[in-house]
Design an enzyme around this catalytic site. Structure first.
Site, PDB file in Angstrom:
ATOM      1  N   ARG A  19       0.745  -1.479  -0.071  1.00 56.66           N
ATOM      2  CA  ARG A  19       0.055  -0.037   0.044  1.00 56.66           C
ATOM      3  C   ARG A  19       0.744   1.237  -0.156  1.00 56.66           C
ATOM      4  NH1 ARG A  19      -4.439   0.193   4.667  1.00 56.66           N
ATOM      5  NH2 ARG A  19      -2.598   0.881   5.911  1.00 56.66           N
TER       6      ARG A  19
ATOM      7  N   LYS B 245      -2.593   6.453   1.386  1.00 54.57           N
ATOM      8  CA  LYS B 245      -2.383   6.687   2.690  1.00 54.57           C
ATOM      9  C   LYS B 245      -1.492   8.036   2.575  1.00 54.57           C
ATOM     10  CE  LYS B 245      -2.032   4.787   7.158  1.00 54.57           C
ATOM     11  NZ  LYS B 245      -3.779   4.773   7.402  1.00 54.57           N
TER      12      LYS B 245
ATOM     13  N   GLU C 124     -15.927   6.070   3.894  1.00 58.37           N
ATOM     14  CA  GLU C 124     -15.502   5.293   5.178  1.00 58.37           C
ATOM     15  C   GLU C 124     -15.633   6.463   6.205  1.00 58.37           C
ATOM     16  OE1 GLU C 124     -11.424   4.876   5.298  1.00 58.37           O
ATOM     17  OE2 GLU C 124     -11.155   5.971   3.417  1.00 58.37           O
TER      18      GLU C 124
HETATM   19  C1  LIG Z   1      -4.996   3.747   7.707  1.00 54.20           C
HETATM   20  C2  LIG Z   1      -6.402   4.125   7.315  1.00 54.20           C
HETATM   21  C3  LIG Z   1      -7.563   3.129   7.473  1.00 54.20           C
HETATM   22  C4  LIG Z   1      -7.152   1.940   8.193  1.00 54.20           C
HETATM   23  O1  LIG Z   1      -6.436   1.228   7.560  1.00 54.20           O
HETATM   24  P1  LIG Z   1      -5.631  -0.287   8.158  1.00 54.20           P
HETATM   25  O2  LIG Z   1      -4.597  -0.868   7.169  1.00 54.20           O
HETATM   26  O3  LIG Z   1      -6.700  -1.121   8.761  1.00 54.20           O
HETATM   27  O4  LIG Z   1      -4.832   0.530   9.521  1.00 54.20           O
HETATM   28  C5  LIG Z   1      -8.750   3.384   7.015  1.00 54.20           C
HETATM   29  N1  LIG Z   1      -8.929   4.771   6.543  1.00 54.20           N
HETATM   30  C6  LIG Z   1      -7.859   5.329   6.276  1.00 54.20           C
HETATM   31  C7  LIG Z   1      -8.482   6.857   5.380  1.00 54.20           C
HETATM   32  C8  LIG Z   1      -6.756   5.477   6.584  1.00 54.20           C
HETATM   33  O5  LIG Z   1      -5.865   6.241   6.450  1.00 54.20           O
END
Ligand SMILES: *Cc1c(COP(=O)(O)O)cnc(C)c1O
Length: 336
Positions: free
Chosen positions: A78, A181, A217
């Protein structure tokens, strides 16, 4: 002495961090570092043009005292998608692996003891560091991995929260960077987070930024709902695909449930039996109320005192795998 049982989810200084520089088109050797600061050129591309992405993962100490890192290969994949999206160099597996394993070994005494509910949170960070005035990608980058022992996100374990549907702002544009991210998604959401927390909500639930018809989300966590033995989670181009969510989908199937990853209409909130947020930091945070200020509807799921049975089962199964209490049949853990 650290009071492991009382650890907050916050930065705490440890022994070392690890770093790796990308220069002259190649990754140099991984360095171990004690300095908590970064000496940065004032024209660095990360400061002006947002060439920055990050990750978050955890290491757990088992009953056998061994340290297990959860699915770091997925975090690397990722991070490389994020890097590519921001025109930054991808990180080779051997570089990331060395930086991560070295970091955890150098900070072993900060991996909380088994049974405290705490873990070691690892934060990888990639930034463009060379001086850049014109709008071009940097030619030098820095990868930093640091860690911090953290307590459970909620001291009482899995505690249901209230969320509110956010309609005044979007966390990402339809074809923007919502699926990677990057820090750029977070600063614009800080004001919203503050606003809704003052109203007593734990997070905002965002809708798809294009049509505002589907669920996206929750700020820093994915959303899922449970209906008739089915785990339903939104599919959208502006969602960051959570590794916790991916893992819960696999676990749900193993537990004999069905999984649907698809567009989820806002109205479907009325049908779910349980809803929750999921992510590395919060694991599973059940939601007992979702408020839509536009329609004045309050969707409710159980109450604030009790986590739904399905969420509890998913949570327990995931955490047992992470701490090594049950066999790691999915092959998710790397033992250090
Ligand atoms: C990091 C993050 C998540 C959670 O992802 P994980 O891999 O489960 O830690 C969900 N939404 C956003 C916007 C994030 O930055």
């Amino acid at each position: 002495m650290i009071d492991w049982a009382q650890l907050p989810f916050a930065y705490k200084q440890t022994n070392k961090n690890t770093r790796c520089v990308f220069r002259n088109n190649e990754w140099e050797d991984v360095q171990i570092c004690t300095d908590e600061t970064i000496n940065l050129h004032m024209a660095a591309s990360c400061l002006h043009y947002g060439q920055e992405c990050f990750e978050g993962l955890k290491a757990f100490r088992g009953k056998d005292s061994k340290i297990r890192i959860f699915r770091w290969q997925e975090n690397l994949k990722r991070m490389n998608r994020s890097a590519k999206r921001l025109s930054m160099p991808e990180i080779p597996t051997h570089v990331f692996e060395k930086a991560l394993i070295t970091l955890v070994k150098e900070n072993q005494e900060f991996v909380p003891p088994y049974g405290t509910g705490a873990s070691l949170y690892v934060r990888p960070l990639l930034i463009g560091t060379s001086a850049q005035l014109g709008l071009n990608p940097a030619d030098e980058y820095l990868l930093v991995l640091f860690c911090s022992p953290v307590g459970p996100y909620f001291k009482t374990g899995v505690k249901p929260v209230k969320v509110i549907i956010e309609r005044d702002t979007d966390r990402a544009a339809p074809l923007g960077t919502g699926n990677v991210k990057v820090g750029g998604n977070y600063a614009p959401a800080l004001a919203t987070t503050q606003k809704i927390q003052e109203l007593g909500y734990s997070s905002a639930l965002y809708l798809d930024p294009k049509e505002k018809k589907y669920l996206d989300e929750c700020g820093p966590a994915n959303f899922f709902g449970i209906i008739q033995n089915t785990y339903v989670t939104p599919e959208s181009a502006s969602i960051l695909n959570s590794i916790t969510n991916m893992s819960l989908q696999d676990i749900a199937i193993q537990l004999g449930m069905k999984v649907e990853k698809r567009k989820v209409l806002l109205e479907e909130l009325a049908h779910f039996e349980e809803t929750a947020q999921c992510g590395t930091a919060a694991v599973i945070t059940p939601i007992y109320e979702i408020y839509d200020p536009l329609t004045n509807i309050r969707y409710t799921y159980g109450n604030s005192e009790k986590t739904g049975d399905v969420c509890m089962k998913l949570y327990t199964t995931l955490v047992r795998i992470q701490y090594g209490d049950v066999p790691d049949t999915f092959g998710w853990n790397t033992i250090v």
